[in-house]
Design an enzyme around this catalytic site. Sequence first.
Site, PDB file in Angstrom:
ATOM      1  N   CYS A 120      53.452 -30.937  11.720  1.00  0.00           N
ATOM      2  CA  CYS A 120      54.542 -31.132  10.773  1.00  0.00           C
ATOM      3  C   CYS A 120      54.013 -31.724   9.468  1.00  0.00           C
ATOM      4  CB  CYS A 120      55.603 -32.039  11.407  1.00  0.00           C
ATOM      5  SG  CYS A 120      57.083 -32.225  10.419  1.00  0.00           S
ATOM      6  N   CYS A 203      58.856 -40.408   6.053  1.00  0.00           N
ATOM      7  CA  CYS A 203      60.004 -39.574   6.414  1.00  0.00           C
ATOM      8  C   CYS A 203      60.907 -40.327   7.393  1.00  0.00           C
ATOM      9  CB  CYS A 203      59.521 -38.288   7.069  1.00  0.00           C
ATOM     10  SG  CYS A 203      58.544 -37.248   5.980  1.00  0.00           S
ATOM     11  N   CYS A 229      49.146 -39.870   8.042  1.00  0.00           N
ATOM     12  CA  CYS A 229      49.679 -38.514   7.955  1.00  0.00           C
ATOM     13  C   CYS A 229      48.571 -37.484   7.790  1.00  0.00           C
ATOM     14  CB  CYS A 229      50.659 -38.405   6.789  1.00  0.00           C
ATOM     15  SG  CYS A 229      49.927 -38.866   5.226  1.00  0.00           S
TER      16      CYS A 229
HETATM   17 FE1  SF4 Z   1      56.967 -34.387   9.529  1.00  0.00          FE
HETATM   18 FE2  SF4 Z   1      57.325 -36.220   7.661  1.00  0.00          FE
HETATM   19 FE3  SF4 Z   1      57.180 -36.960  10.158  1.00  0.00          FE
HETATM   20 FE4  SF4 Z   1      54.987 -36.023   8.934  1.00  0.00          FE
HETATM   21  S1  SF4 Z   1      56.057 -37.912   8.454  1.00  0.00           S
HETATM   22  S2  SF4 Z   1      55.702 -35.559  11.016  1.00  0.00           S
HETATM   23  S3  SF4 Z   1      55.933 -34.523   7.556  1.00  0.00           S
HETATM   24  S4  SF4 Z   1      58.796 -35.624   9.282  1.00  0.00           S
END
Ligand code: SF4
Length: 233
Positions: A120, A203, A229
């Site tokens: 993701c 997020c 991330c």
């Molecule tokens: Fe997805 Fe945002 Fe979570 Fe990363 S931080 S897994 S981009 S929802």
Amino acid sequence: MLTFETWQEPAHDFEVDDTYKGALSTLEWAYDTYGDEVVYACSFGIEGIVLIDLIAKVKRDAKIVFLDTNKHFDETYEVIEKVKKRYPQLRIELKQPKLTLEEQAEKYGDKLWETEPNQCCKVRKIEPLDESLSEAIAWISGLRREQGPTRANTNFINLDTRFESVKICPLIHWTWKDVWRYVSRNELDYNVLHDRGYPSIGCAPCTNPAFTEEDLRAGRWSGQGKTECGLHG
Ligand code: SF4
């Protein structure tokens, strides 16, 4: 002009004892050296608020990119609007992923952030950033050494092999208190979620409040065995 191929750590000693702990002189060096080819990928967290204020002192029309995963908190979008009003000359772009949330669900299944958060992040953050940086030589990041073990060795200027660019981190010597002192003294708008126990805001599905002083990023991807991330690997 330095390019990635000819890059080497600049023999430049940034003054770290000044009011800004080297942040302003690092930014001045970055914009003097790379001009319009510097991009700031800003998450609009509290360090981002400080950096934007500092950047606006150095380059009023700097390019700022926000990786808009479409999964951010409403409060994050609200603070972006406030920042746009305060610094109207900054070029703030909300960079979208190639896939909409619906297309992502079709391709990978529903709620990819729960089943495969790395994938993701790849789709919604890393690939869009890669695209944004494809024309940039240098990018700015709000990393601070105090943030945790993965950031303890970050320097002002870092060669970023992942994005084939130079990663500039002006705030490496700032403490959490330094950041908040600056925000308070300059009466800067910030994400109200910080007042509700979120020191680090990403997020919405992947961010929880955190209350451990030793690791201010503890609320990110908690329980998912993931701490970054992938942008700063
Ligand atoms: Fe997805 Fe945002 Fe979570 Fe990363 S931080 S897994 S981009 S929802």
